[in-house]
Design an enzyme around this catalytic site. Structure first.
Site, short mmCIF file in Angstrom:
data_model
loop_
_atom_site.label_atom_id
_atom_site.label_comp_id
_atom_site.label_asym_id
_atom_site.label_seq_id
_atom_site.Cartn_x
_atom_site.Cartn_y
_atom_site.Cartn_z
N GLU A 145 0.84 -1.21 0.00
CA GLU A 145 0.00 0.00 0.00
C GLU A 145 0.87 1.26 0.00
OE1 GLU A 145 -3.01 2.14 -0.68
OE2 GLU A 145 -3.53 0.06 -0.23
N GLU A 175 1.65 6.41 -7.08
CA GLU A 175 0.63 7.41 -7.42
C GLU A 175 1.17 8.83 -7.27
OE1 GLU A 175 -2.81 6.46 -5.08
OE2 GLU A 175 -3.36 4.78 -6.36
#
Length: 129
Positions: free
Chosen positions: A68, A75
């Site tokens: 994660e 991102e």
């Protein structure tokens, strides 16, 4: 060419912990993974997981949460590089998110394999009393 001096080891650990805390504070999915980890620790303590089961859970926590954080980093870098919608940016973001999803699904399946028999046995004991 002059070599740049590296920061002290304690500082680099500080940066890493700052990254983890930033991920937990700012990323909804990381908050969900953290909540799931807390629930697993609570129920694992109540239901008496074996050392092997704890090790499996710890490895899965680490895997899902690390992925994660990597997804968040991917991102952020993609967003830093371009504000336009580009096919390669979409591929980078989607595949990083897919990696987290695969790990989370497998962790959930393994969690069910570990916990469901224990929950069933616990419920049976409560039912008999």
């Amino acid at each position: 060419m002059k070599r740049e001096k590296k920061p002290p080891l304690r500082r680099t650990f500080g940066y890493a912990f700052e990254g983890i805390l930033t991920g937990i504070r700012k990323e909804r999915n990381m908050q969900i993974h953290t909540a799931a980890m807390i629930l697993v620790v609570f129920f694992g303590t109540v239901l008496g997981l074996s050392a092997t089961e704890w090790c499996i859970c710890l490895v899965l926590f680490g895997l899902v949460m690390a992925l994660e954080l990597v997804n968040t980093a991917v991102e952020a870098v993609v967003d830093l590089v371009t504000e336009e919608r580009k096919p390669l940016a979409k591929i980078a973001k989607d595949t990083a998110a897919g990696a987290v999803l695969i790990a989370a699904i497998m962790a959930a399946v393994i969690g069910c394999i570990i916990f469901l028999p224990k929950v069933a046995a616990f419920a049976e004991v409560l039912w008999i009393k």
